[in-house]
Design an enzyme around this catalytic site. Structure first.
Site, short mmCIF file in Angstrom:
data_model
loop_
_atom_site.label_atom_id
_atom_site.label_comp_id
_atom_site.label_asym_id
_atom_site.label_seq_id
_atom_site.Cartn_x
_atom_site.Cartn_y
_atom_site.Cartn_z
N ASP A 1 0.83 -1.20 0.00
CA ASP A 1 0.00 0.00 0.00
C ASP A 1 0.87 1.26 0.00
O ASP A 1 2.06 1.20 -0.32
CB ASP A 1 -0.96 -0.02 1.20
CG ASP A 1 -2.32 0.53 0.85
OD1 ASP A 1 -2.43 1.76 0.70
OD2 ASP A 1 -3.27 -0.26 0.73
N HIS B 1 -3.62 5.61 3.70
CA HIS B 1 -4.47 4.66 2.98
C HIS B 1 -4.28 3.24 3.49
O HIS B 1 -5.26 2.51 3.74
CB HIS B 1 -4.18 4.72 1.48
CG HIS B 1 -5.10 3.90 0.64
ND1 HIS B 1 -4.76 2.67 0.14
CD2 HIS B 1 -6.38 4.14 0.23
CE1 HIS B 1 -5.77 2.18 -0.56
NE2 HIS B 1 -6.76 3.05 -0.52
N SER C 1 -10.92 -0.15 -2.41
CA SER C 1 -9.79 -0.21 -1.48
C SER C 1 -10.16 -0.93 -0.20
O SER C 1 -9.29 -1.47 0.49
CB SER C 1 -9.32 1.20 -1.13
OG SER C 1 -8.68 1.80 -2.21
#
Length: 539
Positions: free
Chosen positions: A178, A218, A396
């Site tokens: 990520d 994220h 995601s």
């Protein structure tokens, strides 16, 4: 006048030849292969070797590191910067002028060079200048602060039924690729992971250091879908799994080197023995439009990332990838590595299991079902870097929700191969017989997948020969229908070394004691009226 035109042409040619480009240089061979293959622990950890052995996956030349002398010689070429490397694809990602890159083809150990700029390759194509992308990342994560619960996203998959049976990912390792994991080391939802030492390590590839609690949030939100744990607010789909955290994404730009970081991280995950990879990343458009892809490139075997993802699957890892968030755009199709043949590509649905408008659609360009399956991605329950429990939207989040359930499912039936795990998940989905471009095979039912997997094991036990229990902590019994007066059982480690041999006088006395064996995978040969071979897993 003609001379002036000629001078202009020369100037343009020289200017373009001096532009900085990204490329991959591929090598012909690996001269040190025999040395590495003769010493597997120089290439992989024992856990990785055990995972391979459990799935009958042999070591081969792709496991051998890139020849160091080649790296040294490429690094020494003026104007060349080595950005990343891949042993699986036997290549380096390099950056430099076209002239410097082209000079590498004169080296005898270089097979060929492939430019990220498609127009510079022999079979290149020019990407439309309209195919522009913003330098700022767009994760399509719309976070609001309305209170949410994680029950829906787990119950939708019947994951709660596995949790009730204490299948929560224990014994499995998930590697997350990520953009960063800020706050994981401090926020309350991750404290159980830290307290129980479930975060095993990681690496920051863009910065080339081991500080992975940095860069971006994220990955933090992604991890919370699997490993987050706040009583009464958020429970991840694999709260008892172990994790490696790898930063492969540079949020400040969009460049093909991120594909190379991705593959390098997947190789490191393999090295550590990871069982599952989750990556909520995708590549289609780059800052330089000449580097961008077209839908025709989404064949599952063309891009650097897709080839790396396929290789990870071949090594026995279940690779779970988000489909992407372009469903409502002029180009609604999946990117890469979501197009890879070996990956489990995850689309997004809402709380009622209806297709989420933003979720990228299939099929792949070569007409394979993509996405493969779906999970909740609209208003999914996640954690922020400060530990606030909120909702956010994007594939995601549907991807890690699914990846955690894959790990929990696999912890219930650890004897399955990665290929079997993927197949059971697909077959349990509600649209398996009628897939669509929006939802693929639909929503998996992990309790159904577990039932099917258990039934498969019962069928195998009905054969003329079987061993039980397996995995085991001490005794392993061998059931032989073709009864023999006597025989021998030989046990070997993953290096092929004989570590135990036992004779038995009657088939009903055929057993061995592995209590003193180290945890891992072993091979046995039973020689009696018939010969039988297989593996034993010591817990």
């Amino acid at each position: 006048m003609k001379k002036n035109y000629f001078l202009v042409f020369i100037f343009i040619f020289q200017f373009s030849f001096s532009q900085i480009e990204d490329a991959w240089v591929y090598f012909n061979d690996k001269p040190s292969a025999n040395s590495f293959l003769g010493n597997p622990l120089s290439m992989l950890t024992q856990r990785a070797l055990d995972r391979r052995a459990a799935q009958n996956i042999s070591l081969d030349i792709t496991d051998v590191p890139v020849e160091q002398s080649y790296i040294t010689q490429i690094t020494a070429v003026p104007g060349i910067t080595v950005m990343a490397k891949s042993k699986w694809l036997n290549a380096l990602h390099i950056r430099g002028t076209q002239a410097s890159i082209q000079s590498l083809t004169n080296l005898t150990f270089v097979s060929h060079v492939r430019y990220a700029n498609h127009a510079l390759n022999p079979t290149g194509r020019v990407v439309s200048a309209q195919n522009n992308s913003s330098s700022a990342k767009n994760w399509n994560v719309q976070v609001n602060y309305n209170y949410g619960t994680s029950a829906n996203q787990i119950e939708m998959l019947n994951g709660h039924l596995l949790h009730q049976q204490n299948y929560t990912g224990q014994g499995k390792i998930i590697a997350i690729l990520d953009s960063g994991f800020t706050g994981v080391d401090t926020a309350a939802p991750f404290q159980s992971l830290l307290t129980n030492n479930q975060i095993l390590g990681g690496y920051n590839f863009p910065d080339a250091n081991s500080n992975y609690f940095t860069r971006h949030n994220h990955g933090t939100m992604v991890l919370s879908c699997m490993g987050g744990n706040v009583n009464g607010q958020l429970v991840g789909t694999a709260p008892d799994a172990n994790y490696y955290l790898f930063i492969t994404e540079d949020v400040n730009s969009e460049n093909p080197v991120e594909e190379s970081y991705w593959v390098e991280a997947a190789e490191l995950a393999d090295y550590y023995g990871a069982d599952v990879i989750n990556s909520s990343l995708g590549y289609f458009e780059y800052d330089n439009p000449n580097y961008s892809y077209q839908y025709a490139d989404m064949t599952g075997i063309k891009t650097f990332a897709a080839r790396g993802a396929n290789m990870a699957f071949q090594k026995g890892i279940v690779v779970v990838i988000s489909a992407g968030n372009s469903g409502a755009t002029s180009n609604p199709h999946i990117g890469t590595p979501a197009d890879a043949i070996g990956v489990l590509t995850i689309g997004a649905v809402d709380s009622n299991e209806a297709y989420a408008y933003f979720s990228s659609i299939g099929p792949s360009y070569d007409n394979r079902v993509k996405p493969d399956v779906c999970a909740k991605g609209l208003n999914a329950t996640i954690s922020t870097t400060t530990g606030s429990i909120v909702t956010g939207s994007g594939t995601s989040f549907s991807s890690p929700i699914m990846a955690g359930m894959v790990a929990s499912f696999w912890s219930a039936v650890p004897n399955l191969t990665a290929a079997q795990v993927v197949q059971f998940v697909k077959q349990s989905a509600d649209q398996y017989n009628s897939p669509t471009p929006q939802k693929g095979y639909g929503i998996p039912d992990f309790q159904l997948a577990l039932n099917n997997a258990m039934n498969m094991e019962i069928i195998e036990i009905s054969n003329d020969f079987y061993i039980y229990p397996n995995p085991t902590t001490d005794l392993v019994f061998f059931h032989i229908e073709d009864a023999s007066d006597k025989g021998t059982i030989s046990v070997y480690n993953v290096m092929g070394q004989l570590i135990s041999i036992k004779e038995f006088e009657r088939s009903y006395n055929a057993f061995i004691d592995v209590e003193d064996f180290k945890t891992g995978v072993y091979y046995y040969t039973l020689d009696a009226k018939k010969s039988h071979k297989g593996k034993i897993i010591k817990k």
